[in-house]
Design a protein around this motif. Structure first.
Motif, PDB file in Angstrom:
ATOM      1  N   VAL A 171     122.043   5.606  89.757  1.00 39.84           N
ATOM      2  CA  VAL A 171     122.595   6.616  88.884  1.00 39.84           C
ATOM      3  C   VAL A 171     121.825   6.924  87.673  1.00 39.84           C
ATOM      4  CG1 VAL A 171     124.743   7.387  87.502  1.00 39.84           C
ATOM      5  CG2 VAL A 171     124.930   5.974  89.865  1.00 39.84           C
ATOM      6  N   ARG A 172     121.516   8.235  87.262  1.00 36.66           N
ATOM      7  CA  ARG A 172     120.880   8.476  86.174  1.00 36.66           C
ATOM      8  C   ARG A 172     121.732   9.366  85.339  1.00 36.66           C
ATOM      9  NH1 ARG A 172     115.480  12.422  85.489  1.00 36.66           N
ATOM     10  NH2 ARG A 172     115.638  12.141  83.041  1.00 36.66           N
ATOM     11  N   HIS A 173     121.766   8.917  84.047  1.00 40.16           N
ATOM     12  CA  HIS A 173     122.597   9.737  82.991  1.00 40.16           C
ATOM     13  C   HIS A 173     121.581  10.516  82.531  1.00 40.16           C
ATOM     14  CE1 HIS A 173     126.448   8.105  81.388  1.00 40.16           C
ATOM     15  NE2 HIS A 173     126.280   9.449  80.773  1.00 40.16           N
ATOM     16  N   LEU A 174     121.915  12.049  82.470  1.00 36.27           N
ATOM     17  CA  LEU A 174     121.018  13.135  81.927  1.00 36.27           C
ATOM     18  C   LEU A 174     121.317  13.515  80.429  1.00 36.27           C
ATOM     19  CD1 LEU A 174     121.413  15.432  84.847  1.00 36.27           C
ATOM     20  CD2 LEU A 174     119.421  14.132  84.419  1.00 36.27           C
ATOM     21  N   HIS A 175     120.541  12.530  79.624  1.00 34.67           N
ATOM     22  CA  HIS A 175     120.965  12.886  78.330  1.00 34.67           C
ATOM     23  C   HIS A 175     120.068  13.867  77.653  1.00 34.67           C
ATOM     24  CE1 HIS A 175     122.813   8.827  77.432  1.00 34.67           C
ATOM     25  NE2 HIS A 175     122.055   8.237  78.453  1.00 34.67           N
ATOM     26  N   ASN A 176     118.871  14.214  78.146  1.00 33.13           N
ATOM     27  CA  ASN A 176     118.083  15.418  77.737  1.00 33.13           C
ATOM     28  C   ASN A 176     117.767  16.056  79.047  1.00 33.13           C
ATOM     29  OD1 ASN A 176     118.217  14.319  75.005  1.00 33.13           O
ATOM     30  ND2 ASN A 176     116.630  12.853  75.700  1.00 33.13           N
ATOM     31  N   VAL A 177     117.318  17.240  78.951  1.00 32.23           N
ATOM     32  CA  VAL A 177     116.793  18.217  80.009  1.00 32.23           C
ATOM     33  C   VAL A 177     115.426  17.646  80.326  1.00 32.23           C
ATOM     34  CG1 VAL A 177     116.161  20.458  80.765  1.00 32.23           C
ATOM     35  CG2 VAL A 177     117.951  20.039  79.376  1.00 32.23           C
ATOM     36  N   GLU A 178     114.577  17.434  79.282  1.00 29.91           N
ATOM     37  CA  GLU A 178     113.200  16.985  79.197  1.00 29.91           C
ATOM     38  C   GLU A 178     113.103  15.956  78.179  1.00 29.91           C
ATOM     39  OE1 GLU A 178     110.889  17.464  81.487  1.00 29.91           O
ATOM     40  OE2 GLU A 178     111.785  19.315  82.570  1.00 29.91           O
ATOM     41  N   PRO A 179     112.088  15.084  78.295  1.00 27.08           N
ATOM     42  CA  PRO A 179     111.824  14.070  77.086  1.00 27.08           C
ATOM     43  C   PRO A 179     111.562  14.758  75.842  1.00 27.08           C
ATOM     44  CG  PRO A 179     110.773  13.270  79.269  1.00 27.08           C
ATOM     45  CD  PRO A 179     111.359  14.592  79.317  1.00 27.08           C
ATOM     46  N   HIS A 180     111.889  14.222  74.843  1.00 25.48           N
ATOM     47  CA  HIS A 180     111.687  14.876  73.659  1.00 25.48           C
ATOM     48  C   HIS A 180     110.234  14.787  73.291  1.00 25.48           C
ATOM     49  CE1 HIS A 180     115.870  15.671  72.512  1.00 25.48           C
ATOM     50  NE2 HIS A 180     116.076  14.284  72.668  1.00 25.48           N
ATOM     51  N   GLU A 181     109.622  13.988  73.661  1.00 19.33           N
ATOM     52  CA  GLU A 181     108.119  13.597  73.251  1.00 19.33           C
ATOM     53  C   GLU A 181     107.639  13.447  74.753  1.00 19.33           C
ATOM     54  OE1 GLU A 181     110.228  11.394  71.658  1.00 19.33           O
ATOM     55  OE2 GLU A 181     110.049  12.179  69.842  1.00 19.33           O
ATOM     56  N   PRO A 182     106.541  14.622  75.222  1.00 17.19           N
ATOM     57  CA  PRO A 182     106.090  14.802  76.446  1.00 17.19           C
ATOM     58  C   PRO A 182     105.213  13.413  76.742  1.00 17.19           C
ATOM     59  CG  PRO A 182     105.851  16.656  75.468  1.00 17.19           C
ATOM     60  CD  PRO A 182     106.338  15.809  74.110  1.00 17.19           C
ATOM     61  N   GLY A 183     105.167  13.072  77.814  1.00 22.59           N
ATOM     62  CA  GLY A 183     104.299  11.945  78.469  1.00 22.59           C
ATOM     63  C   GLY A 183     103.152  12.383  79.106  1.00 22.59           C
ATOM     64  N   SER A 184     102.303  11.350  79.573  1.00 21.53           N
ATOM     65  CA  SER A 184     101.191  11.795  80.128  1.00 21.53           C
ATOM     66  C   SER A 184     101.409  12.472  81.776  1.00 21.53           C
ATOM     67  CB  SER A 184     100.343  10.542  80.587  1.00 21.53           C
ATOM     68  OG  SER A 184     100.994   9.527  81.248  1.00 21.53           O
ATOM     69  N   ALA A 185     100.496  12.754  82.458  1.00 23.72           N
ATOM     70  CA  ALA A 185     100.726  13.053  83.818  1.00 23.72           C
ATOM     71  C   ALA A 185     101.042  12.004  84.630  1.00 23.72           C
ATOM     72  CB  ALA A 185      99.385  13.688  84.087  1.00 23.72           C
ATOM     73  N   ALA A 186     100.446  10.743  84.537  1.00 24.98           N
ATOM     74  CA  ALA A 186     101.126   9.542  85.214  1.00 24.98           C
ATOM     75  C   ALA A 186     102.492   9.372  85.154  1.00 24.98           C
ATOM     76  CB  ALA A 186     100.094   8.603  84.977  1.00 24.98           C
ATOM     77  N   GLU A 187     102.910   9.465  83.733  1.00 23.86           N
ATOM     78  CA  GLU A 187     104.420   9.236  83.447  1.00 23.86           C
ATOM     79  C   GLU A 187     105.146  10.275  84.378  1.00 23.86           C
ATOM     80  OE1 GLU A 187     106.866  10.348  79.771  1.00 23.86           O
ATOM     81  OE2 GLU A 187     105.761   8.570  79.569  1.00 23.86           O
ATOM     82  N   ARG A 188     104.731  11.585  84.270  1.00 21.10           N
ATOM     83  CA  ARG A 188     105.641  12.621  84.822  1.00 21.10           C
ATOM     84  C   ARG A 188     105.720  12.280  86.399  1.00 21.10           C
ATOM     85  NH1 ARG A 188     102.714  15.490  81.027  1.00 21.10           N
ATOM     86  NH2 ARG A 188     100.900  16.288  82.558  1.00 21.10           N
ATOM     87  N   ARG A 189     104.676  12.060  87.082  1.00 19.79           N
ATOM     88  CA  ARG A 189     104.510  11.708  88.402  1.00 19.79           C
ATOM     89  C   ARG A 189     105.569  10.429  88.744  1.00 19.79           C
ATOM     90  NH1 ARG A 189      99.143  12.448  87.860  1.00 19.79           N
ATOM     91  NH2 ARG A 189      98.445  10.099  87.582  1.00 19.79           N
ATOM     92  N   SER A 190     105.641   9.451  87.907  1.00 24.44           N
ATOM     93  CA  SER A 190     106.598   8.190  87.963  1.00 24.44           C
ATOM     94  C   SER A 190     107.976   8.850  87.707  1.00 24.44           C
ATOM     95  CB  SER A 190     106.419   7.007  86.931  1.00 24.44           C
ATOM     96  OG  SER A 190     104.919   6.639  87.314  1.00 24.44           O
ATOM     97  N   LEU A 191     108.289   9.786  86.755  1.00 26.74           N
ATOM     98  CA  LEU A 191     109.624  10.084  86.882  1.00 26.74           C
ATOM     99  C   LEU A 191     110.088  11.196  87.935  1.00 26.74           C
ATOM    100  CD1 LEU A 191     109.608  10.808  83.028  1.00 26.74           C
ATOM    101  CD2 LEU A 191     110.487   9.030  84.219  1.00 26.74           C
ATOM    102  N   ARG A 192     108.888  11.832  88.483  1.00 27.64           N
ATOM    103  CA  ARG A 192     109.574  12.581  89.837  1.00 27.64           C
ATOM    104  C   ARG A 192     110.042  11.612  90.959  1.00 27.64           C
ATOM    105  NH1 ARG A 192     105.227  15.975  87.892  1.00 27.64           N
ATOM    106  NH2 ARG A 192     103.707  15.164  89.309  1.00 27.64           N
ATOM    107  N   ARG A 193     109.021  10.552  91.225  1.00 25.33           N
ATOM    108  CA  ARG A 193     109.357   9.548  92.150  1.00 25.33           C
ATOM    109  C   ARG A 193     110.647   9.149  91.591  1.00 25.33           C
ATOM    110  NH1 ARG A 193     103.668   8.294  91.562  1.00 25.33           N
ATOM    111  NH2 ARG A 193     104.179   6.537  90.252  1.00 25.33           N
ATOM    112  N   PHE A 194     111.177   8.875  90.505  1.00 28.66           N
ATOM    113  CA  PHE A 194     112.570   8.179  90.158  1.00 28.66           C
ATOM    114  C   PHE A 194     113.488   9.124  90.465  1.00 28.66           C
ATOM    115  CE2 PHE A 194     115.937   7.026  87.632  1.00 28.66           C
ATOM    116  CZ  PHE A 194     115.854   5.517  87.533  1.00 28.66           C
ATOM    117  N   ASP A 195     113.456  10.450  90.047  1.00 32.34           N
ATOM    118  CA  ASP A 195     114.466  11.433  90.488  1.00 32.34           C
ATOM    119  C   ASP A 195     114.680  11.578  91.865  1.00 32.34           C
ATOM    120  OD1 ASP A 195     115.539  12.340  88.007  1.00 32.34           O
ATOM    121  OD2 ASP A 195     113.667  13.402  87.464  1.00 32.34           O
ATOM    122  N   LYS A 196     113.402  11.551  92.585  1.00 33.80           N
ATOM    123  CA  LYS A 196     113.514  11.638  94.059  1.00 33.80           C
ATOM    124  C   LYS A 196     114.426  10.595  94.889  1.00 33.80           C
ATOM    125  CE  LYS A 196     110.499  12.283  98.254  1.00 33.80           C
ATOM    126  NZ  LYS A 196     109.204  12.324  98.792  1.00 33.80           N
ATOM    127  N   ALA A 197     114.350   9.537  94.035  1.00 36.35           N
ATOM    128  CA  ALA A 197     115.095   8.239  94.537  1.00 36.35           C
ATOM    129  C   ALA A 197     116.610   8.211  94.040  1.00 36.35           C
ATOM    130  CB  ALA A 197     114.452   6.879  94.265  1.00 36.35           C
TER     131      ALA A 197
END
Length: 351
Positions: A106-132
């Motif tokens: 279960v994921r709480h959607l506190h923000n639409v996007e992170p306030h401080e953008p992360g790296s491309a590697a971080e974004r890939r990890s977060l996409r995998r997390f959302d997919k799961a």
């Protein structure tokens, strides 16, 4: 995902799936004496839910019924490239474990996007997390989730109970207050700049909160230039926060980006009017709490906007306190329990 699709995915009726008592692995750390979202989550009077606090070791090897993520980007950030790399691998190991054991996420959607953008590697990890992810919980009905998974709306609860133990002072005429963590996107520099354009020794600006890198120097420079601006630049206790915000005639939260805000709920919990940018979330909250409590502005914050807001606070009509009846934490807790049970049912169907 379109807004229409997001609305269609909303589930209003919780299921009865899962054990009588659900063990939830949170990504939150334990309460530290300052009232935060974690205090509200674990303080909900719901014997059907037991919360555990976060470490990657617990997430990967311990037993629990639901994994509940808040700000997942924070779980994979670190001070060094090696630490960030290792934490992304921990997330990969957790996602593998969740898939093999069919553990619901279960994921709480506190923000639409992170306030401080992360790296491309971080974004890939977060996409995998959302997919799961099995179920999203959003804090207001305007949030569109990043995937087509079911979404439950559980409004951000109020802080009235937490703050009731501390005396609330009377508001001081002309006192404008900003409070909260001081980051560039929160617009404190702009607030101090335009406040100094206002005439009147009867006006004051109080800035309260812990500054991020570079923000302390900025605030101190404004204080040195204009003696009407003062600051308390650290985390404050609940008693201090109630005192500081309670003395405000007007709270100003001039964020450059504003979707969900714990600060605006804190101000509402203390019955202090707020000036904030016009956003769908703020407009919805304004309609909920009643007229005169949230004053919205368009475009950039200006001295005229602050002056007009003070005039409205002094002359406008509003109720004795904002209507926060839908934000009682016991009520919110039952909705969140329903989201857990829905996620458990969804994971069971994958077997």
């Amino acid at each position: 995902m379109t807004t229409t699709a997001a609305r269609a995915a909303v589930t209003k009726d919780p299921t009865t799936a899962g054990p009588d008592v659900i063990i939830v692995q949170q990504t939150l750390v334990p309460p530290d004496g300052h009232t935060k979202f974690v205090d509200q989550m674990v303080g909900m009077d719901n014997p059907a839910v037991v919360h555990r606090f976060f470490s990657w070791k617990r997430a990967i090897v311990s037993r629990y019924d639901v994994f509940h993520a808040h700000w997942p980007e924070l779980t994979i950030r670190g001070a060094t490239p090696l630490r960030r790399f290792m934490r992304r691998r921990y997330m990969d190991a957790f996602l593998l474990r969740a898939r093999l054991t069919r553990t619901p996420i279960v994921r709480h959607l506190h923000n639409v996007e992170p306030h401080e953008p992360g790296s491309a590697a971080e974004r890939r990890s977060l996409r995998r997390f959302d997919k799961a992810t099995d179920v999203y919980i959003r804090l207001n009905p305007t949030t569109v989730p990043p995937t087509d998974r079911p979404v439950v709306t559980a409004l951000h609860g109020h802080y009235r109970k937490a703050y009731a133990a501390h005396p609330l002072p009377e508001p001081q005429p002309g006192r404008v207050v900003y409070f909260g963590i001081i980051r560039p996107y929160k617009g404190v520099d702009r607030l101090a700049t335009v406040f100094s354009e206002l005439d009147g020794d009867d006006l004051s600006l109080r800035i309260v909160g812990s500054p991020s890198t570079g923000q302390r120097e900025m605030v101190e420079a404004h204080c040195a230039r204009d003696p009407r601006i003062t600051a308390l630049l650290r985390y404050v206790s609940d008693a201090e926060l109630v005192d500081e915000v309670g003395r405000a005639e007007l709270v100003v939260l001039p964020y450059n980006e504003m979707h969900n805000s714990g600060a605006i709920l804190a101000a509402m919990s203390l019955s202090r009017p707020v000036l904030a940018p016009r956003t769908p979330a703020n407009t919805a909250l304004s309609e909920e709490v009643g007229p005169g409590w949230i004053l919205e502005y368009d475009g950039d914050l200006t001295a005229d906007v602050i002056r007009d807001a003070l005039h409205t606070v002094r002359t406008g009509e509003r109720s004795d306190e904002p209507d926060l009846s839908e934000r009682d934490w016991d009520h919110v807790g039952r909705i969140i329990e329903g989201a857990y049970r829905q996620a458990i049912a969804r994971a069971a169907r994958r077997r």
